[in-house]
Write a protein that holds these residues in place. Structure first.
Motif, PDB file in Angstrom:
ATOM      1  N   THR A   1      53.012  33.806  40.524  1.00  0.00           N
ATOM      2  CA  THR A   1      52.048  33.718  41.309  1.00  0.00           C
ATOM      3  C   THR A   1      51.731  35.333  41.704  1.00  0.00           C
TER       4      THR A   1
ATOM      5  N   GLU B   1      51.449  38.549  40.693  1.00  0.00           N
ATOM      6  CA  GLU B   1      50.521  39.413  39.691  1.00  0.00           C
ATOM      7  C   GLU B   1      48.434  38.964  40.487  1.00  0.00           C
ATOM      8  N   GLU B   2      49.553  37.495  39.932  1.00  0.00           N
ATOM      9  CA  GLU B   2      47.196  36.785  40.212  1.00  0.00           C
ATOM     10  C   GLU B   2      47.065  36.841  41.978  1.00  0.00           C
TER      11      GLU B   2
ATOM     12  N   GLN C   1      46.012  40.987  42.405  1.00  0.00           N
ATOM     13  CA  GLN C   1      44.902  41.498  42.001  1.00  0.00           C
ATOM     14  C   GLN C   1      43.382  40.780  43.281  1.00  0.00           C
ATOM     15  N   LEU C   2      43.755  39.438  43.665  1.00  0.00           N
ATOM     16  CA  LEU C   2      42.896  38.591  43.860  1.00  0.00           C
ATOM     17  C   LEU C   2      42.795  39.666  45.612  1.00  0.00           C
TER      18      LEU C   2
ATOM     19  N   ASP D   1      42.235  26.967  36.979  1.00  0.00           N
ATOM     20  CA  ASP D   1      43.630  27.392  36.024  1.00  0.00           C
ATOM     21  C   ASP D   1      43.922  29.052  37.215  1.00  0.00           C
ATOM     22  N   SER D   2      42.488  28.943  37.918  1.00  0.00           N
ATOM     23  CA  SER D   2      42.877  29.959  38.788  1.00  0.00           C
ATOM     24  C   SER D   2      43.474  30.321  40.249  1.00  0.00           C
TER      25      SER D   2
ATOM     26  N   ASP E   1      38.949  33.869  48.933  1.00  0.00           N
ATOM     27  CA  ASP E   1      38.302  34.426  48.108  1.00  0.00           C
ATOM     28  C   ASP E   1      36.943  34.516  48.425  1.00  0.00           C
TER      29      ASP E   1
END
Length: 177
Positions: A20, A22-23, A26-27, A76-77, A100
């Motif tokens: 998780t 890298e995601e 980015q978030l 999936d996010s 977010d």
């Protein structure tokens, strides 16, 4: 991703893992401007290697039994993070979260916190605290919605950028309804 836990409303929790990092990085970058208003860590350089190091440290603490680090998922996010820092000696915990901007006000954080509170209860935690910048009304709405009591305000307790913010301290003790 492993260890998915459905929390309802189209949301789920997963364990924060190296998969998780890298995601989540980015978030974080997409939400950095708003996070910098409230979070000291958001003023540090945000690099992928830093996110990997943070995740690695969270996992080490998870293995030691002192943190339950989770990601909040919609579809999936990854849409946010929630964690429970545990002190087994004192039987206390501190709950932290962020989501977010596009998912604020949709119940994801409250649902995630409820799931971690259930875990805290299952491991014998007697007191859970949530600390938030006193002026951050969106963040303060979470403990209020979950029935936490505002115990006080710690003046100038949170260094954020060049400012020092007051911190609202909320708590829930096992004897609370």
């Amino acid at each position: 991703m492993q260890f998915i836990h459905d929390i309802g409303g189209g949301f789920s929790l997963g364990l924060r893992t190296m998969d998780t990092a890298e995601e989540m990085h980015q978030l974080t970058l997409r939400n950095l401007d708003r996070l910098q208003a409230w979070e000291p860590w958001a003023h540090e350089a945000q690099t992928l290697s830093g996110s990997v190091d943070f995740t690695r440290a969270q996992l080490a603490d998870f293995v030691a039994g002192t943190v339950l680090p989770a990601v909040i998922i919609c579809g999936d996010s990854l849409i946010g993070a929630v964690s429970l820092r545990l002190n087994s000696y004192l039987k206390t915990a501190e709950l932290g979260y962020w989501v977010d901007a596009g998912f604020e006000g949709r119940g994801a954080v409250s649902r995630a916190c409820r799931a971690l509170l259930e875990h805290a209860d299952s491991v014998g935690v007697k007191r859970v605290e949530i600390r938030t910048a006193a002026e951050n009304r969106k963040s303060a709405a979470v403990p209020e919605r979950l029935g936490f009591a505002l115990e006080g305000v710690l003046r100038s307790a949170l260094p954020v950028g060049k400012a020092r913010l007051d911190v609202a301290l909320y708590a829930r003790v096992q004897s609370d309804p």
